[in-house]
Enzyme design. Sequence first.
Site, PDB file in Angstrom:
ATOM      1  CG  ASP A   9      -2.090  -1.085   1.272  1.00 23.91           C
ATOM      2  OD1 ASP A   9      -2.073  -1.806   0.099  1.00 23.91           O
ATOM      3  OD2 ASP A   9      -3.016  -1.009   2.035  1.00 23.91           O
ATOM      4  CE  LYS A 107      -4.268  -4.287   1.229  1.00 28.30           C
ATOM      5  NZ  LYS A 107      -4.946  -3.180   1.780  1.00 28.30           N
ATOM      6  CB  CYS A 152      -2.153  -2.995   5.128  1.00 35.62           C
ATOM      7  SG  CYS A 152      -3.819  -2.277   4.809  1.00 35.62           S
TER       8      CYS A 152
HETATM    9  C1  VGL Z   1      -4.696   0.675   5.638  1.00 34.76           C
HETATM   10  C2  VGL Z   1      -6.359   1.485   7.071  1.00 34.76           C
HETATM   11  C3  VGL Z   1      -7.453   1.454   5.949  1.00 34.76           C
HETATM   12  C4  VGL Z   1      -3.226   0.375   5.464  1.00 34.76           C
HETATM   13  C5  VGL Z   1      -5.601   0.603   4.705  1.00 34.76           C
HETATM   14  O1  VGL Z   1      -2.870   0.398   4.361  1.00 34.76           O
HETATM   15  O2  VGL Z   1      -2.606   0.029   6.388  1.00 34.76           O
HETATM   16  N1  VGL Z   1      -4.992   1.029   6.819  1.00 34.76           N
HETATM   17  N2  VGL Z   1      -6.775   0.972   4.874  1.00 34.76           N
END
Ligand code: VGL
Length: 198
Positions: A9, A107, A152
Amino acid sequence: MTAALLMIDVQNDFCPGGALAVADGDAVVPLINAMQGDFPLVVATQDWHPADHASFAANHAGAEPFSTTEMPYGTQVLWPVHCVQGSAGARFHDGLAMDRTALVVRKGYNPAIDSYSAFFENDRETPTGLSGYLRDKGVTALTMAGLATDFCVAYSALDARRLGFDVTVVRDACRAIDMEGSLAAMTTQMREAGVVLG
Ligand code: VGL
Ligand code: ZN
């Protein structure tokens, strides 16, 4: 082939100026770029939500971002709107080298369920398919880096251990949201699960 790098991410919304900015999030970019050459296989994850996603506080009347709610699969943090499919915030950071990325796992696209982990949605049972891909490729060891350490990255690391992979998390190349002690709690869980914390 036995080792793969999993870049988690590394997207604009998790970097300074983004909708769910992680402090110093963009600092991971040069470090992750430098790590890529050490791995025969590089995979990226991309948080990829529809605008009506159930993890967005804006989709729950009266709810504040960073509050929690109960979902059929358990407690869910309600986030600011982030990583909306096709938006600039959902794109990978411009500086992230993507040329050697063999696979991008998206995702969080099911509106009813969040997905922190690269392997399973937050019900901990709906698979993303990444485990099968890695096994087909002969991967047994995973090195992870990216955003955010305590969400994540940690969920992905814990699921990878459950699935039998050797897992290293390179903490220098991760940054955390750190809500109410979440970094310390998830670090303990990772250590107890046998994640090597670099
Ligand atoms: C994430 C919160 C919501 C992350 C993704 O990538 O850690 N955290 N969506
Ligand atoms: Zn998200």
